[in-house]
Design a protein around this motif. Structure first.
Motif, PDB file in Angstrom:
ATOM      1  N   TYR A  36     -13.549 -42.895  10.549  1.00  0.00           N
ATOM      2  CA  TYR A  36     -12.583 -43.508  10.471  1.00  0.00           C
ATOM      3  C   TYR A  36     -12.058 -44.037   8.935  1.00  0.00           C
ATOM      4  N   VAL A  37     -11.148 -44.065   8.442  1.00  0.00           N
ATOM      5  CA  VAL A  37     -10.821 -44.965   7.261  1.00  0.00           C
ATOM      6  C   VAL A  37      -9.393 -45.726   7.553  1.00  0.00           C
ATOM      7  N   ILE A  38      -9.531 -47.008   7.582  1.00  0.00           N
ATOM      8  CA  ILE A  38      -8.319 -47.937   7.852  1.00  0.00           C
ATOM      9  C   ILE A  38      -7.686 -48.281   6.677  1.00  0.00           C
ATOM     10  N   CYS A  39      -6.469 -48.117   6.678  1.00  0.00           N
ATOM     11  CA  CYS A  39      -5.566 -48.964   5.573  1.00  0.00           C
ATOM     12  C   CYS A  39      -4.651 -49.720   6.233  1.00  0.00           C
ATOM     13  N   PRO A  40      -4.140 -50.565   5.209  1.00  0.00           N
ATOM     14  CA  PRO A  40      -3.091 -51.585   5.993  1.00  0.00           C
ATOM     15  C   PRO A  40      -1.623 -51.173   5.783  1.00  0.00           C
ATOM     16  N   LEU A  41      -1.509 -50.140   4.893  1.00  0.00           N
ATOM     17  CA  LEU A  41       0.014 -49.657   4.966  1.00  0.00           C
ATOM     18  C   LEU A  41       0.204 -48.220   5.094  1.00  0.00           C
ATOM     19  N   VAL A  42       1.232 -47.813   5.547  1.00  0.00           N
ATOM     20  CA  VAL A  42       1.545 -46.514   5.757  1.00  0.00           C
ATOM     21  C   VAL A  42       1.723 -45.618   4.554  1.00  0.00           C
ATOM     22  N   GLU A  43       2.403 -46.196   3.526  1.00  0.00           N
ATOM     23  CA  GLU A  43       2.910 -45.639   2.115  1.00  0.00           C
ATOM     24  C   GLU A  43       2.769 -46.606   1.138  1.00  0.00           C
ATOM     25  N   ALA A  44       2.823 -46.278  -0.073  1.00  0.00           N
ATOM     26  CA  ALA A  44       2.899 -47.042  -1.409  1.00  0.00           C
ATOM     27  C   ALA A  44       3.971 -48.125  -1.206  1.00  0.00           C
ATOM     28  N   ASN A  52      -2.673 -47.087   1.154  1.00  0.00           N
ATOM     29  CA  ASN A  52      -1.882 -46.624   2.250  1.00  0.00           C
ATOM     30  C   ASN A  52      -2.357 -45.245   2.752  1.00  0.00           C
ATOM     31  N   VAL A  53      -2.061 -44.989   4.089  1.00  0.00           N
ATOM     32  CA  VAL A  53      -2.862 -43.622   4.468  1.00  0.00           C
ATOM     33  C   VAL A  53      -2.308 -42.537   3.765  1.00  0.00           C
ATOM     34  N   ASN A  54      -1.129 -42.352   3.498  1.00  0.00           N
ATOM     35  CA  ASN A  54      -0.612 -40.987   2.859  1.00  0.00           C
ATOM     36  C   ASN A  54      -1.434 -40.622   1.733  1.00  0.00           C
ATOM     37  N   ASP A  55      -1.348 -41.589   0.597  1.00  0.00           N
ATOM     38  CA  ASP A  55      -2.161 -41.344  -0.595  1.00  0.00           C
ATOM     39  C   ASP A  55      -3.566 -41.336  -0.327  1.00  0.00           C
ATOM     40  N   TYR A  56      -4.171 -42.056   0.536  1.00  0.00           N
ATOM     41  CA  TYR A  56      -5.436 -42.033   0.655  1.00  0.00           C
ATOM     42  C   TYR A  56      -6.025 -40.839   1.391  1.00  0.00           C
ATOM     43  N   GLY A  57      -5.217 -40.252   2.212  1.00  0.00           N
ATOM     44  CA  GLY A  57      -5.803 -38.803   2.741  1.00  0.00           C
ATOM     45  C   GLY A  57      -5.770 -37.903   1.649  1.00  0.00           C
TER      46      GLY A  57
END
Length: 247
Positions: A36-44, A52-57
């Motif tokens: 897993y990679v956990i990010c605090p935000l959904v998007e920038a 954020n998960v979108n950019d991190y993916g």
């Protein structure tokens, strides 16, 4: 804990050390495990530079050159899509799940052995401990890596608690020491509690005895109106805490 489970190995790192974390993640995937990679935000966001998960993916896809399968999961996705992603992760069709805290509870993937929590300094200790519980659910060695982007000593102390222990009771106790109990009869959820005579940490045993004695006294005389308790009544009135004697 079940007998076959090994204690999770923890690490607190800075952004500069992320390459080592990615190498560990890739090695575990090569061994047939997941992460897993956990990010605090959904998007920038313009208000914060947190991950954020979108950019991190997308970043992980480029980093690993599509050699591993990346999945995205967050609370704004339709329920059907979230279910589809989780089923793919359970079936090992997804190697690394980049997610917000929606996986904090109720997710059981024994094959997942690595978790990287980005901007871990933005989460509370209880949330971090719950997130960490998503790995280490099988019989293989598991790892949790907390990425500290704060550069603040106070945050370092908090994350060190998690690095040093997997014990939820110990973590809760240390969290209380770091944040303070706040108000018992107010709305403040953290900060020091002002006792006149005692310390909530060092005198915990004495405070338990005092609480039991107070309950016993109030059973005998709830209004403290008898001659035996008249001096106590005067003391409470002087301290402006008589309102609590009938709670």
């Amino acid at each position: 804990m079940p007998k076959n489970r090994l204690p999770i190995k923890n690490a607190v790192i800075t952004k500069k050390e992320l390459n080592n974390a990615y190498q560990l993640l890739y090695k575990e995937v090569e061994r047939g495990h997941q992460g897993y990679v956990i990010c605090p935000l959904v998007e920038a966001s313009e208000k914060t530079e947190s991950e954020n998960v979108n950019d991190y993916g997308k970043k992980l896809c480029e980093l690993f050159k599509n050699r591993i399968h990346i999945g995205i999961l967050h609370g704004k996705m339709p329920a059907e899509e979230k279910q589809r992603v989780m089923e793919a992760f359970l079936k090992k069709e997804v190697d690394v799940l980049v997610s917000t805290t929606v996986v904090e509870v109720g997710v059981n993937v024994p094959n997942a052995t690595v978790m990287i929590i980005e901007d871990a300094n933005r989460f509370g200790l209880a949330a971090l401990h719950q997130l960490r519980g998503r790995v280490g659910r099988g019989d293989s060695q598991s790892y949790c890596i907390f990425v500290d982007a704060s550069k603040k000593e106070e945050q370092n102390k908090r994350l060190k608690v998690l690095k040093d222990s997997n014990d939820g009771f110990y973590i809760a106790n240390e969290d209380l020491k770091l944040r303070g109990p706040g108000d018992f009869y107010g709305i403040r959820q953290s900060g020091e509690f002002d006792f006149d005579l005692a310390d909530i940490y060092q005198d915990a045993d004495i405070l338990k005895i005092a609480s039991a004695d107070a309950k016993e006294i109030l059973k005998k005389d709830a209004t403290l109106s008898t001659e035996e308790y008249e001096p106590l009544n005067r003391f409470l009135q002087q301290k402006s805490i008589h309102q609590y004697t009938n709670l």
